[in-house]
Design an enzyme around this catalytic site. Structure first.
Site, PDB file in Angstrom:
ATOM      1  N   LYS A 121      11.839   7.077   4.718  1.00  0.00           N
ATOM      2  CA  LYS A 121      11.154   8.190   5.363  1.00  0.00           C
ATOM      3  C   LYS A 121      11.856   8.562   6.668  1.00  0.00           C
ATOM      4  O   LYS A 121      12.518   7.726   7.287  1.00  0.00           O
ATOM      5  CB  LYS A 121       9.687   7.861   5.609  1.00  0.00           C
ATOM      6  CG  LYS A 121       9.418   7.019   6.831  1.00  0.00           C
ATOM      7  CD  LYS A 121       7.927   7.063   7.189  1.00  0.00           C
ATOM      8  CE  LYS A 121       7.708   6.479   8.568  1.00  0.00           C
ATOM      9  NZ  LYS A 121       8.050   7.402   9.664  1.00  0.00           N
TER      10      LYS A 121
ATOM     11  N   LYS B 268      11.208   8.177  13.801  1.00  0.00           N
ATOM     12  CA  LYS B 268      11.678   8.224  15.181  1.00  0.00           C
ATOM     13  C   LYS B 268      12.570   7.049  15.494  1.00  0.00           C
ATOM     14  O   LYS B 268      13.501   7.141  16.285  1.00  0.00           O
ATOM     15  CB  LYS B 268      10.475   8.162  16.131  1.00  0.00           C
ATOM     16  CG  LYS B 268       9.791   9.477  16.329  1.00  0.00           C
ATOM     17  CD  LYS B 268       8.756   9.343  17.428  1.00  0.00           C
ATOM     18  CE  LYS B 268       7.373   9.224  16.839  1.00  0.00           C
ATOM     19  NZ  LYS B 268       6.802   7.898  16.946  1.00  0.00           N
TER      20      LYS B 268
ATOM     21  N   LYS C 226       9.722  -2.758   9.144  1.00  0.00           N
ATOM     22  CA  LYS C 226      10.171  -2.751  10.535  1.00  0.00           C
ATOM     23  C   LYS C 226      10.712  -4.095  10.993  1.00  0.00           C
ATOM     24  O   LYS C 226      11.617  -4.159  11.817  1.00  0.00           O
ATOM     25  CB  LYS C 226       9.034  -2.292  11.451  1.00  0.00           C
ATOM     26  CG  LYS C 226       8.741  -0.816  11.329  1.00  0.00           C
ATOM     27  CD  LYS C 226       8.001  -0.292  12.533  1.00  0.00           C
ATOM     28  CE  LYS C 226       7.937   1.224  12.460  1.00  0.00           C
ATOM     29  NZ  LYS C 226       7.147   1.804  13.541  1.00  0.00           N
TER      30      LYS C 226
HETATM   31  P1  ATP Z   1       8.349   5.070  14.238  1.00  0.00           P
HETATM   32  O1  ATP Z   1       9.631   5.005  13.489  1.00  0.00           O
HETATM   33  O2  ATP Z   1       8.458   4.703  15.695  1.00  0.00           O
HETATM   34  O3  ATP Z   1       7.206   4.358  13.535  1.00  0.00           O
HETATM   35  P2  ATP Z   1       7.401   7.518  13.140  1.00  0.00           P
HETATM   36  O4  ATP Z   1       8.336   8.625  12.927  1.00  0.00           O
HETATM   37  O5  ATP Z   1       6.961   6.731  11.941  1.00  0.00           O
HETATM   38  O6  ATP Z   1       7.985   6.604  14.280  1.00  0.00           O
HETATM   39  P3  ATP Z   1       4.710   7.432  14.184  1.00  0.00           P
HETATM   40  O7  ATP Z   1       4.413   7.637  15.628  1.00  0.00           O
HETATM   41  O8  ATP Z   1       4.693   6.046  13.646  1.00  0.00           O
HETATM   42  O9  ATP Z   1       6.109   8.128  13.866  1.00  0.00           O
HETATM   43  O10 ATP Z   1       3.716   8.322  13.316  1.00  0.00           O
HETATM   44  C1  ATP Z   1       3.112   9.505  13.816  1.00  0.00           C
HETATM   45  C2  ATP Z   1       2.536  10.318  12.670  1.00  0.00           C
HETATM   46  O11 ATP Z   1       3.590  10.948  11.940  1.00  0.00           O
HETATM   47  C3  ATP Z   1       1.750   9.504  11.648  1.00  0.00           C
HETATM   48  O12 ATP Z   1       0.625  10.260  11.236  1.00  0.00           O
HETATM   49  C4  ATP Z   1       2.701   9.351  10.498  1.00  0.00           C
HETATM   50  O13 ATP Z   1       2.036   9.179   9.260  1.00  0.00           O
HETATM   51  C5  ATP Z   1       3.450  10.673  10.553  1.00  0.00           C
HETATM   52  N1  ATP Z   1       4.793  10.552   9.987  1.00  0.00           N
HETATM   53  C6  ATP Z   1       5.770   9.730  10.438  1.00  0.00           C
HETATM   54  N2  ATP Z   1       6.882   9.886   9.717  1.00  0.00           N
HETATM   55  C7  ATP Z   1       6.602  10.831   8.769  1.00  0.00           C
HETATM   56  C8  ATP Z   1       7.360  11.430   7.720  1.00  0.00           C
HETATM   57  N3  ATP Z   1       8.625  11.076   7.513  1.00  0.00           N
HETATM   58  N4  ATP Z   1       6.766  12.363   6.955  1.00  0.00           N
HETATM   59  C9  ATP Z   1       5.480  12.730   7.173  1.00  0.00           C
HETATM   60  N5  ATP Z   1       4.707  12.208   8.147  1.00  0.00           N
HETATM   61  C10 ATP Z   1       5.258  11.262   8.937  1.00  0.00           C
HETATM   62 MG    MG Z   2       5.717   5.040  12.176  1.00  0.00          MG
END
Ligand code: ATP
Ligand code: MG
Length: 334
Positions: free
Chosen positions: A197, A200, A113
């Site tokens: 991955k 968001k 990040k």
């Molecule tokens: P950001 O990019 O802001 O970190 P994010 O998509 O990683 O957003 P988080 O809020 O950090 O989302 O994570 C929320 C949950 O979703 C966590 O349990 C994380 O492990 C899961 N998660 C996030 N991205 C993935 C993915 N690509 N596949 C499976 N699980 C995911």
């Molecule tokens: Mg995340």
């Protein structure tokens, strides 16, 4: 006693990875143990959620609505916003002093990040894992359902618990929390780049399927999802070295509650175009009802705020004896 805790950041609308990797399992766990589900707005301001107070406020409601729309039941599970329970921040400070710099330096999420210009990242982004450990341990949670990307942070949570228990000679005060990483969708990859991955915070909206995307958007994103020029493989081994194909097969398996082997067998040797059409239909069938319910819930923000406030009171009551005891253990007793 067994207790589930998990959370998501209100940084943007939730996507398919959040749903398959975490949310789907949260819903199931409600039948097995008491659950606490948090909208982690304090984590959101460590990076992209910073400096946008109105967006943050809206995103908190959206994420709460997504939880409920997906099946989190606020009458059974505690649902609240992190910043409404100050014990998270208090325990995080103690954990900042328990954890070692070397531990934080190893965190791959920070490296990803922060990117090339580490010195420009917020200090909060660096200490994020210590706040996450506090989120979990302030409830003495034993099980944390997350996607695979959070494994390293959960290992750090265990290390923090163990070091606190040792340093203050309070064996078993904090439990050693278990990650719950289950199902086929624990690591959903970007639709644009099979090595990243789905996130968001990714700049490209085409990289992810949002839970709020309509049928056309879902179909278009899947149709444009990157693949290699070859047809689908004949067997699962044929997915090796083909991360984009592997990801789409994996998403199909997770959405249909089957295995990758079964999906590969069904589409063996076919072109991606037909497969993608079926995948789009499947994704729409699964997420459209959630989006519809979410929209309904968002028409009543007062009710959502009431649910969050009620949840915050319940959460604070569970955290109160733990944070009081932790402060006493550290020597804060005046
Ligand atoms: P950001 O990019 O802001 O970190 P994010 O998509 O990683 O957003 P988080 O809020 O950090 O989302 O994570 C929320 C949950 O979703 C966590 O349990 C994380 O492990 C899961 N998660 C996030 N991205 C993935 C993915 N690509 N596949 C499976 N699980 C995911
Ligand atoms: Mg995340």
């Amino acid at each position: 006693q067994p207790l589930v805790f998990s959370g998501m950041q209100p940084t943007n609308t939730l996507h398919l990875g959040n749903y398959l990797g975490a949310l789907k399992n949260w819903v199931k766990l409600q039948d097995k143990m008491p659950c606490i589900y948090c909208v982690v707005d304090m984590h959101a301001i460590t990076a992209v959620g910073y400096g946008k107070p109105e967006e943050l406020r809206t995103a908190v409601r959206e994420v709460a609505a997504a939880y409920i729309a997906a099946g989190v039941d606020p009458s059974r599970s505690v649902l609240f916003a992190q910043s409404a329970v100050p014990a998270h921040a208090e325990l995080a400070w103690i954990f900042n002093c328990v954890a070692r710099l070397g531990w934080a330096d190893r965190m791959t999420q920070f490296k990803e990040k922060a990117g090339k210009h580490k010195e420009r990242a917020s200090v909060g982004l660096y200490t994020y894992p210590m706040l996450m450990a506090a989120d979990i341990l302030v409830y003495k949670a034993t099980h944390v359902p997350v996607g695979e990307d959070q494994k390293q942070h959960l290992e750090l949570t265990r290390d923090v618990a163990q070091k606190f228990n040792n340093d203050f000679n309070v064996p078993d005060f904090f439990p050693l929390t278990e990650p719950v990483i289950m199902g086929a969708g624990t690591r959903v990859m970007s639709l644009r780049d099979g090595s990243k991955k789905m996130s968001k915070s990714d700049d490209s909206d085409m990289s992810r399927i949002n839970l709020t995307d309509d049928a056309d958007a879902v179909a278009q994103k899947i149709r444009k999802a990157r693949t290699d020029p070859n047809p689908l493989p004949e067997d699962e081994k044929g997915l090796e070295g083909r991360p984009e194909a592997d990801n789409l097969i994996n998403i199909f398996a997770a959405l249909s509650d089957t295995s990758k082997a079964e999906v590969v067998a069904r589409f063996a040797g076919q072109q991606f175009s037909g497969f993608k059409n079926e995948l789009a239909d499947l994704a729409v069938a699964k997420i459209a009802p959630i989006a519809t319910r979410m929209r309904e819930l968002l028409t009543d923000p007062v009710e959502l705020d009431r649910i969050l406030k009620d949840g915050a009171e319940k959460a604070a009551a569970i955290a109160a004896p733990v944070i009081a005891e932790a402060k006493k253990i550290v020597g804060f007793s005046h």
